[in-house]
Design an enzyme around this catalytic site. Structure first.
Site, PDB file in Angstrom:
ATOM      1  N   ALA A   1     -38.143 -13.588  -8.324  1.00 15.98           N
ATOM      2  CA  ALA A   1     -36.894 -13.448  -9.062  1.00 15.98           C
ATOM      3  C   ALA A   1     -35.904 -12.754  -8.147  1.00 15.98           C
ATOM      4  O   ALA A   1     -36.290 -12.029  -7.221  1.00 15.98           O
ATOM      5  CB  ALA A   1     -37.091 -12.653 -10.353  1.00 15.98           C
ATOM      6  N   SER A   2     -34.614 -12.967  -8.405  1.00 15.31           N
ATOM      7  CA  SER A   2     -33.594 -12.498  -7.467  1.00 15.31           C
ATOM      8  C   SER A   2     -33.315 -10.997  -7.563  1.00 15.31           C
ATOM      9  O   SER A   2     -32.998 -10.355  -6.566  1.00 15.31           O
ATOM     10  CB  SER A   2     -32.291 -13.269  -7.670  1.00 15.31           C
ATOM     11  OG  SER A   2     -32.481 -14.648  -7.397  1.00 15.31           O
ATOM     12  N   THR A   3     -33.418 -10.428  -8.757  1.00 15.83           N
ATOM     13  CA  THR A   3     -33.053  -9.028  -8.945  1.00 15.83           C
ATOM     14  C   THR A   3     -34.167  -8.264  -9.644  1.00 15.83           C
ATOM     15  O   THR A   3     -35.066  -8.845 -10.257  1.00 15.83           O
ATOM     16  CB  THR A   3     -31.768  -8.892  -9.785  1.00 15.83           C
ATOM     17  OG1 THR A   3     -32.033  -9.324 -11.128  1.00 15.83           O
ATOM     18  CG2 THR A   3     -30.638  -9.734  -9.196  1.00 15.83           C
TER      19      THR A   3
END
Length: 221
Positions: free
Chosen positions: A9-11
């Site tokens: 996931a990006s964050t």
């Protein structure tokens, strides 16, 4: 052959393990067992992904890298994608993605060399195509986001994300004490870009002393 699941996931606010059930189901339906799972919260547009490269380092020829979608593996630009693809090819790892049905047959053994080579060639072509689409989607969203910010600024409505002053103060204190960038990242979960920005707030002599050396650089292929 080992199946290694990669979840990204990006964050930090996003749940990298969200797709775990779908990957487990996919493997179970084909009589496969996921030998190891690698999770991380990093941008797919960056090669600075320690868990991905740990997965590749752990892999042996013929192992499967299992992902939910190709964009979980890559939102890279063309040059970085080629570097990652070269690493995958060198280690002879098979990429299987749930959103790429042609790749599913790579998760099972083939009876003859011709069928296996044809499957890998077709899958490689489609993998490149989906990686390019994922990158375009990333760039389109970034452009729309930038346009939205500019519009909000013009209207005087943009405030930006509020700074976590307490956390940033702690990071600056760690920089002042001479701790390495990797140590700070592991302890606080901050990104290298945030660390670089905070380091610029220090006096010049302190900022220079905190610049990461070769041992602080995250490995890339």
């Amino acid at each position: 052959m080992f199946v290694r699941a990669y979840l990204r996931a990006s964050t930090k606010e996003q749940d990298a393990s969200r797709a775990r059930t779908d990957l487990d189901t996919f493997a179970s339906e084909r009589g496969l067992t996921i030998a190891a799972t690698y999770l991380e919260n990093e941008s797919g547009a960056s090669l600075q992904r320690p868990e991905l490269f740990r997965l590749l380092a752990d892999s042996r020829p013929g192992d499967v890298l299992l992902v939910e979608q190709v964009d979980r593996l890559s939102r890279l630009n063309a040059a970085d994608w080629e570097r990652l693809r070269a690493e995958i090819r060198q280690r002879q790892v098979k990429v299987v993605a749930l959103d790429l049905p042609t790749s599913w047959q790579l998760a099972v053994a083939h009876g003859d060399d011709f069928t296996a080579r044809m499957a890998e060639a077709i899958n490689g072509m489609l993998l490149d195509m989906l990686a390019a689409i994922a990158r375009k989607d990333y760039e389109d969203r970034r452009r729309r986001q930038a346009q939205g910010i500019e519009t909000a600024k013009a209207k005087g409505a943009y405030r930006g994300r509020p700074e976590d002053t307490k956390k940033n103060a702690a990071i600056i204190s760690m920089l002042r004490s001479g701790q390495s960038w990797n140590t700070i990242i592991q302890a606080t979960g901050c990104s290298r870009s945030t660390l670089s920005r905070l380091a610029k707030r220090l006096p010049d002599h302190a900022s220079r002393s905190a610049v990461p050396g070769p041992t602080d650089t995250v490995g890339s292929p």
